[in-house]
Design a protein around this motif. Structure first.
Motif, PDB file in Angstrom:
ATOM      1  N   THR A  33     -12.621  -3.837  20.577  1.00 47.79           N
ATOM      2  CA  THR A  33     -12.302  -4.950  19.675  1.00 47.79           C
ATOM      3  C   THR A  33     -12.713  -4.663  18.239  1.00 47.79           C
ATOM      4  N   VAL A  34     -13.833  -3.963  18.050  1.00 47.83           N
ATOM      5  CA  VAL A  34     -14.288  -3.634  16.694  1.00 47.83           C
ATOM      6  C   VAL A  34     -13.280  -2.714  16.006  1.00 47.83           C
ATOM      7  N   ILE A  35     -12.746  -1.739  16.756  1.00 52.42           N
ATOM      8  CA  ILE A  35     -11.733  -0.835  16.194  1.00 52.42           C
ATOM      9  C   ILE A  35     -10.489  -1.628  15.816  1.00 52.42           C
ATOM     10  N   LEU A  36     -10.080  -2.561  16.695  1.00 48.84           N
ATOM     11  CA  LEU A  36      -8.906  -3.374  16.400  1.00 48.84           C
ATOM     12  C   LEU A  36      -9.128  -4.232  15.155  1.00 48.84           C
ATOM     13  N   ARG A  37     -10.300  -4.854  15.074  1.00 55.16           N
ATOM     14  CA  ARG A  37     -10.584  -5.696  13.912  1.00 55.16           C
ATOM     15  C   ARG A  37     -10.571  -4.883  12.629  1.00 55.16           C
ATOM     16  N   ASP A  38     -11.216  -3.702  12.656  1.00 53.57           N
ATOM     17  CA  ASP A  38     -11.248  -2.869  11.451  1.00 53.57           C
ATOM     18  C   ASP A  38      -9.861  -2.368  11.082  1.00 53.57           C
ATOM     19  N   LEU A  39      -9.038  -2.098  12.088  1.00 49.92           N
ATOM     20  CA  LEU A  39      -7.665  -1.668  11.814  1.00 49.92           C
ATOM     21  C   LEU A  39      -6.895  -2.790  11.115  1.00 49.92           C
ATOM     22  N   LEU A  40      -7.115  -4.014  11.581  1.00 49.37           N
ATOM     23  CA  LEU A  40      -6.499  -5.172  10.935  1.00 49.37           C
ATOM     24  C   LEU A  40      -6.936  -5.280   9.478  1.00 49.37           C
ATOM     25  N   LEU A  41      -8.244  -5.172   9.235  1.00 54.51           N
ATOM     26  CA  LEU A  41      -8.762  -5.306   7.875  1.00 54.51           C
ATOM     27  C   LEU A  41      -8.234  -4.199   6.970  1.00 54.51           C
ATOM     28  N   LYS A  42      -8.224  -2.959   7.466  1.00 49.03           N
ATOM     29  CA  LYS A  42      -7.741  -1.837   6.654  1.00 49.03           C
ATOM     30  C   LYS A  42      -6.264  -2.006   6.316  1.00 49.03           C
ATOM     31  N   THR A  43      -5.488  -2.463   7.296  1.00 48.18           N
ATOM     32  CA  THR A  43      -4.053  -2.633   7.069  1.00 48.18           C
ATOM     33  C   THR A  43      -3.785  -3.737   6.057  1.00 48.18           C
ATOM     34  N   MET A  44      -4.497  -4.866   6.177  1.00 51.31           N
ATOM     35  CA  MET A  44      -4.327  -5.947   5.212  1.00 51.31           C
ATOM     36  C   MET A  44      -4.760  -5.501   3.812  1.00 51.31           C
ATOM     37  N   PHE A  45      -5.829  -4.694   3.753  1.00 45.60           N
ATOM     38  CA  PHE A  45      -6.339  -4.223   2.458  1.00 45.60           C
ATOM     39  C   PHE A  45      -5.344  -3.273   1.803  1.00 45.60           C
ATOM     40  N   ARG A  46      -4.783  -2.344   2.581  1.00 48.59           N
ATOM     41  CA  ARG A  46      -3.897  -1.321   2.016  1.00 48.59           C
ATOM     42  C   ARG A  46      -2.488  -1.847   1.741  1.00 48.59           C
ATOM     43  N   THR A  47      -2.038  -2.853   2.479  1.00 51.94           N
ATOM     44  CA  THR A  47      -0.644  -3.290   2.366  1.00 51.94           C
ATOM     45  C   THR A  47      -0.475  -4.642   1.669  1.00 51.94           C
ATOM     46  N   ASN A  48      -1.580  -5.380   1.493  1.00 54.31           N
ATOM     47  CA  ASN A  48      -1.532  -6.718   0.884  1.00 54.31           C
ATOM     48  C   ASN A  48      -0.673  -7.691   1.684  1.00 54.31           C
TER      49      ASN A  48
END
Length: 445
Positions: A33-48
């Motif tokens: 779940t931590v990997i999934l959450r961080d993937l979500l955050l990174k994607t939102m950060f990089r793609t807006n």
């Protein structure tokens, strides 16, 4: 690292190979779940991206699971609602990273720049490979002939190739140059013809390895739900995969052994799958074996474990080794005699050895006539007799499949330069023949 983010909605699972089921819970993804959450955050950060539906497409998870991840991040004060409803997107609520969320995204990006499609755990990937194994392919003679297209082949060649291809084992094709070994390899690829599911990325021990490569993998069209239909189909496959033609990787003299290892980018701290992993479920063609910087024996030695045990061993940057499935039809093609470049132990590991000889005179004439017709070059009986009776005896009547195309292209170039209609004459054949070979002579320096 630029990770390709799919903008396509979840698609309907086509018939054929059993598709991977779409995850119905975060636990079904098999990813921490931590990997999934961080993937979500990174994607939102990089793609807006700020809409759940858009983020879901980017990370290739169903909308309900993406919403669950956003709710988790909101509970940890990493994401917040913008308070804005987007009328053009079904009145979806917008979301954005908080300052703490941006800080966490940057920290996660410092560990790995990978963002976008959620990976598939190695164990789930192995299960899908078993469902779509290359060894499940059963070709008929007609299918293999159709894949060979316009090639004119010796009558016994298809009978030798068929069992080799349907076994899914390794094949060594050898023989003099210019007789279609590469074309036959491509024909095998065309004959197989069905489609499989290729993961966008796989995960092992917390490390994400990109697999899907648009250069290698040809994505197939798939049916999409009609948004105006009241009844929506639920038969969807896991969007972490791409529905593709069976892959084929073709390498030649440029192949080096490090291309068969995980490629680690120290700047982005990301992994790229090696060539043979990208070819899983398909064909790996090693053309011009013996022309590489590495000795042929060394290249084949690298394949011993994969060919014998259907598994490959890869290593992370940390040195940790792990096993991945090896489900690939490996085709070696060489102009050398096998006994010149391999020892007996290496040859035993290659399951089928097929010699590809040049055509006899009758098949050579068939190929010549076919190429001439395709290129709109009129045939001339006197010129053909000159070619057969005068030119070929000088090379012991050794015919090769490449010669008709070479000779006709040469004559076409000469006719176009001289501004005359396409024609073949003994003089033009002599000039074309002179360009096909280099006369042995001493060069003064």
């Amino acid at each position: 690292m630029n990770v390709q983010i799919s903008s396509a909605p979840l698609v309907q699972a086509p018939a054929g190979v059993q598709p991977p089921a779409s995850p119905r819970s975060l636990a079904d993804t098999g990813i921490n779940t931590v990997i999934l959450r961080d993937l979500l955050l990174k994607t939102m950060f990089r793609t807006n991206l700020d809409l759940v539906s858009a983020v879901a497409r980017a990370i290739c998870l169903p909308v309900p699971l993406t919403q669950e991840l956003i709710d988790l991040a909101r509970s940890q004060r990493l994401v917040e609602a913008t308070g804005t409803l987007h009328a053009n997107s079904g009145n979806e609520m917008g979301f954005q990273l908080t300052d703490a969320g941006k800080s966490r995204a940057l920290d996660a990006l410092s560990q790995s720049e990978y963002y976008g499609p959620c990976p598939v755990p190695l164990g789930q990937y192995a299960e899908q490979i078993r469902r779509q194994s290359i060894r499940n392919i059963k070709l008929t003679r007609d299918q293999l002939l159709a894949g060979m297209g316009h090639l004119i082949l010796p009558p016994d060649l298809i009978g030798n190739l068929g069992p080799a291809v349907t076994s899914g084992r390794s094949i060594l094709m050898y023989g003099p140059p210019g007789n279609g070994k590469s074309s036959i390899s491509h024909g095998i690829r065309a004959a197989i013809g069905d489609k499989i599911y290729v993961p966008r990325a796989i995960e092992y021990s917390g490390q994400i390895i990109s697999v899907y490569d648009p250069i290698v993998h040809a994505a197939a069209e798939a049916a999409v739900d009609d948004p105006n239909s009241l009844r929506r189909t639920s038969n969807r496959f896991d969007n972490r995969y791409v529905y593709c033609e069976r892959p084929s990787v073709i390498t030649g003299g440029e192949l080096s052994l490090d291309m068969l290892d995980l490629a680690y980018n120290p700047t982005s701290r990301t992994y790229q799958a090696p060539l043979q992993l990208k070819a899983t479920g398909g064909i790996f063609i090693i053309d011009d074996l013996g022309r590489q910087a590495e000795p042929p024996q060394k290249i084949v030695n690298r394949w011993i474990v994969p060919l014998e045990e259907s598994r490959d061993i890869l290593a992370l940057q940390s040195g940790e080794k792990f096993t991945v499935p090896f489900d690939t039809l490996v085709i070696f093609s060489t102009n050398f005699h096998p006994n010149e470049i391999f020892d007996g132990a290496a040859l035993r590991r290659i399951f089928f050895k097929i010699k590809i000889d040049g055509p006899d005179q009758a098949n050579f004439l068939k190929i010549f006539a076919m190429v001439a017709r395709k290129k709109k070059m009129p045939l001339d009986e006197k010129t053909l007799m000159h070619l057969l009776k005068v030119k070929f005896p000088t090379i012991d009547n050794l015919y090769a499949n490449y010669m008709p195309t070479f000779l006709i292209d040469q004559m076409i170039a000469m006719c176009e330069f001289e501004g005359i209609p396409y024609q073949m004459t003994p003089d033009l054949i002599d000039r074309a023949w002179g360009n096909m070979f280099v006369r042995q002579e001493a060069i003064a320096h």
